[in-house]
Design a protein around this motif. Structure first.
Motif, PDB file in Angstrom:
ATOM      1  N   THR A 163      -5.236 -45.055 -20.769  1.00 37.70           N
ATOM      2  CA  THR A 163      -5.009 -44.613 -19.402  1.00 37.70           C
ATOM      3  C   THR A 163      -6.159 -45.112 -18.537  1.00 37.70           C
ATOM      4  O   THR A 163      -7.330 -44.995 -18.905  1.00 37.70           O
ATOM      5  CB  THR A 163      -4.935 -43.074 -19.320  1.00 37.70           C
ATOM      6  OG1 THR A 163      -3.850 -42.622 -20.144  1.00 37.70           O
ATOM      7  CG2 THR A 163      -4.712 -42.614 -17.890  1.00 37.70           C
TER       8      THR A 163
ATOM      9  N   TYR B  75      -8.732 -45.024 -15.568  1.00 38.28           N
ATOM     10  CA  TYR B  75      -9.418 -44.038 -14.752  1.00 38.28           C
ATOM     11  C   TYR B  75     -10.369 -44.729 -13.778  1.00 38.28           C
ATOM     12  O   TYR B  75     -11.042 -45.693 -14.140  1.00 38.28           O
ATOM     13  CB  TYR B  75     -10.241 -43.075 -15.613  1.00 38.28           C
ATOM     14  CG  TYR B  75      -9.419 -42.213 -16.543  1.00 38.28           C
ATOM     15  CD1 TYR B  75      -8.972 -40.965 -16.130  1.00 38.28           C
ATOM     16  CD2 TYR B  75      -9.113 -42.643 -17.828  1.00 38.28           C
ATOM     17  CE1 TYR B  75      -8.226 -40.159 -16.990  1.00 38.28           C
ATOM     18  CE2 TYR B  75      -8.371 -41.854 -18.688  1.00 38.28           C
ATOM     19  CZ  TYR B  75      -7.926 -40.619 -18.264  1.00 38.28           C
ATOM     20  OH  TYR B  75      -7.196 -39.828 -19.114  1.00 38.28           O
TER      21      TYR B  75
ATOM     22  N   ALA C 241      -1.937 -35.638 -12.424  1.00 36.27           N
ATOM     23  CA  ALA C 241      -2.244 -36.740 -11.519  1.00 36.27           C
ATOM     24  C   ALA C 241      -1.263 -36.664 -10.368  1.00 36.27           C
ATOM     25  O   ALA C 241      -0.065 -36.924 -10.538  1.00 36.27           O
ATOM     26  CB  ALA C 241      -2.127 -38.077 -12.227  1.00 36.27           C
TER      27      ALA C 241
ATOM     28  N   SER D 151      -0.477 -46.904 -17.656  1.00 33.47           N
ATOM     29  CA  SER D 151      -1.048 -45.552 -17.617  1.00 33.47           C
ATOM     30  C   SER D 151       0.066 -44.560 -17.315  1.00 33.47           C
ATOM     31  O   SER D 151       0.753 -44.661 -16.287  1.00 33.47           O
ATOM     32  CB  SER D 151      -2.130 -45.475 -16.535  1.00 33.47           C
ATOM     33  OG  SER D 151      -3.202 -46.362 -16.823  1.00 33.47           O
TER      34      SER D 151
ATOM     35  N   TYR E  88       0.601 -41.701 -15.894  1.00 30.34           N
ATOM     36  CA  TYR E  88       0.095 -40.675 -14.991  1.00 30.34           C
ATOM     37  C   TYR E  88       1.064 -39.509 -14.836  1.00 30.34           C
ATOM     38  O   TYR E  88       0.657 -38.363 -14.626  1.00 30.34           O
ATOM     39  CB  TYR E  88      -0.179 -41.289 -13.611  1.00 30.34           C
ATOM     40  CG  TYR E  88      -1.303 -42.302 -13.612  1.00 30.34           C
ATOM     41  CD1 TYR E  88      -2.547 -41.990 -14.150  1.00 30.34           C
ATOM     42  CD2 TYR E  88      -1.137 -43.568 -13.057  1.00 30.34           C
ATOM     43  CE1 TYR E  88      -3.580 -42.912 -14.142  1.00 30.34           C
ATOM     44  CE2 TYR E  88      -2.162 -44.495 -13.036  1.00 30.34           C
ATOM     45  CZ  TYR E  88      -3.389 -44.163 -13.583  1.00 30.34           C
ATOM     46  OH  TYR E  88      -4.401 -45.070 -13.579  1.00 30.34           O
TER      47      TYR E  88
END
Length: 579
Positions: free
Chosen positions: A395, A397, A427, A517, A519
């Motif tokens: 993921t 960041y 998120a 990712s 999210y």
């Protein structure tokens, strides 16, 4: 008259009969054709001006072989100045003017001085007319000079010249000021020492088995070594006490100036556990200052590049006990950081600090563009840490770490106050706006950029909060999609009331650099890593296995550690930060 004619005829017959002429004598020597006798006068040879010794037309045309003249032209071409010359058949040739006084075993044959026996005592050869003196060994054999039976000088028939004993060169004469000498070093071996003098004092010493010294008297004297392409390959500036490589006006104790496509300095250390290069600064300024001055847009612009092929070490690590700049940070097994304020002090017109991790091993290895932390003082848990520009557990960041996200504002007295950003277990993206009912209904369309980046479906419903700004029956929200929603007045109302709204939606999944990712699924997502201190190794997030060791490769389900840097060993032993 008849008597005089008879006498002249008689004399002529006498001359022809005997082929001898006497001038000043009535009895010429029988061996001569002409005998001139005088006690107070001499023979005057014809005087001419020879321009070129090879000229057989001027001043005398077709001279006979052995014709003798006195040349009055001191600048005669090809000759040796004024003097007696004879025609050799091809050129006017000067008669030798060498005058030699020889004795004690030396004999003179023509213009050659020859050794006719053993020299006893002093033998002298005097050149009174500044002509050349030549020793010519025409046959096999060496020319040697001995003193008390010891040979000190020889010219071998092979062409080699040999000196024995100390050799000294002096100004003008053997008693003059010393210029140079070649002597034995005086040690246990036969070691040569060549010395150059300045005003009679030792200036330079080239010692075959000792210290070679340049500028012994310590004057402001430069020294340089040239190459075929660089006149200042190595330059010692005696006036400034500085050394230049490729520079004859060095601006530092050592300055290296190179041309295009050439490395100025390279330090290579193949083995051993000591430093390849070590800089120690006990002054008040920088230990190392690097200025990449190339302003060209096509230049790489990198002032320092550090690389380590060891997975447990940094490319660049520096320690400062002063106020400024450490680059990297190491404790344990070597340097300890217990003073100083700024770990990295960097500034630039565009990017002050640029950190990068390679985008490789996408599925198995966490990556961090930068990692910042406060070292542990109790136990092994780091109190504050942040990974910046990181990919952890697949993921992406912007920032992930310990602590809160905050900013500073000023109060009414101008003092700074802390404000804290709200954070959520998911998120999320949020947006705000205003609207107005029209006959009890309003359709709100979201910004298409927001629509593109949110996930709205049955599992990810969008949250909408409406604040009425006038009187009506109340409202409800319906038909929520990623594109917008409807606001409807209760009880079939038909008012035109204004309202404001806030929407909150899950951030859509996103692909960046080959990584997706998730999210939309991040509700209290397990981190699966820990910020801890490990004094044995540092290499970013890593898996802790059953045996307690660490692996640089982690799986998505593993519990990993982001560790503080304590790995690089230093030569000096300094007190550890943790005892």
């Amino acid at each position: 008259m008849k008597k005089l004619a008879i006498i002249f005829s008689f004399c002529l017959i006498t001359i022809i009969s005997y082929a001898q002429v006497g001038v000043g004598t009535t009895s010429p020597d029988a061996s001569s054709a002409l005998d001139i006798t005088s006690s107070d006068s001499g023979l005057l040879i014809p005087r001419v001006s020879i321009v070129n010794v090879n000229n057989n037309t001027t001043p005398i045309a077709a001279p006979a072989i052995s014709l003798l003249v006195w040349n009055t032209n001191a600048s005669v071409i090809g000759g040796s100045g004024a003097g007696y010359y004879y025609w050799s058949g091809t050129a006017w040739t000067p008669l030798s003017t060498l005058a030699v006084t020889a004795n004690n075993g030396l004999t003179l044959t023509g213009n050659n001085v020859q050794l006719g026996g053993s020299l006893l005592g002093t033998a002298t050869i005097i050149d009174v007319n500044n002509a050349d003196i030549r020793f010519d060994l025409n046959a096999a054999g060496d020319f040697e000079i001995h003193d008390l039976g010891v040979k000190h000088f020889s010219v071998e028939d092979s062409g080699e010249t040999h000196f024995g004993g100390y050799t000294h060169w002096r100004d003008e004469s053997t008693s003059g000021t010393a210029l140079a000498s070649l002597t034995d070093g005086g040690g246990t071996g036969n070691d040569g020492v060549f010395t150059l003098y300045r005003n009679g004092f030792t200036q330079h010493i080239l010692d075959g088995d000792g210290i070679t010294v340049f500028n012994e008297t310590g004057i402001d004297q430069d020294f340089k070594i040239e190459s075929n392409n660089d006149a200042d390959m190595f330059f010692v500036n005696g006036g400034t006490d500085r050394i230049g490589i490729g520079d004859n006006v060095p601006a530092a104790k050592l300055e290296i100036n190179t041309g295009d496509n050439e490395t100025a300095l390279r330090v290579t250390k193949s083995t051993g556990d000591t430093n390849a290069a070590y800089i120690y600064n006990n002054g008040s300024s920088y230990g190392l200052y690097i200025n990449n001055y190339n302003s060209s847009a096509s230049a790489a612009g990198l002032a320092v590049i550090g690389r380590s092929d060891n997975q447990y070490a940094h490319g660049i690590t520096a320690v400062s006990d002063g106020y400024y700049a450490n680059v990297g940070m190491v404790t344990g097994g070597g340097e300890t950081i217990d003073t100083g304020v700024t770990g990295i002090n960097a500034g630039a017109e565009v990017v002050g600090v640029h950190g990068r991790a390679n985008n490789s091993n996408l599925a198995t290895t966490d990556k961090m563009g930068g990692f910042f932390n406060v070292s542990s003082s109790v136990g092994s848990v780091i109190p504050a840490a942040a990974a910046v520009g990181a990919v952890i557990d697949n993921t992406v960041y912007k920032i992930v770490g310990l602590g809160i996200v905050s900013t500073l504002v000023r109060d009414t007295d101008g003092e700074e106050r802390i404000m804290v950003a709200p954070e959520a277990p998911e998120a999320l993206f949020q947006d705000y706006g205003i609207g107005q009912l029209s006959n009890g209904r309003a359709l709100i369309k979201l910004d298409p950029i927001l629509t593109k980046n949110i996930a709205v479906d049955e599992d990810h419903p969008m949250k909408v909060f409406v604040q009425l700004e006038g009187d009506c029956n109340g409202v409800y929200v319906t038909n929520k999609t990623a594109n917008g929603f409807e606001v409807v007045e209760l009880n079939h109302g038909v008012s035109n009331t204004k309202f404001s709204y806030q929407i909150i939606a899950n951030r859509a999944d996103e692909e960046q650099g080959g990584r997706v990712s998730k999210y939309s699924e991040m509700r209290f997502k397990p981190f699966g890593r820990k910020f801890v201190v490990n004094k044995e190794a540092i290499h970013g997030p890593e898996e802790k296995n059953e045996g307690g060791n660490h692996s640089a490769v982690v799986s998505q389900e593993s519990s990993s550690y982001i560790e503080e840097d304590h790995s690089l060993n230093q030569q000096e032993e300094i007190k550890s930060e943790k005892n």
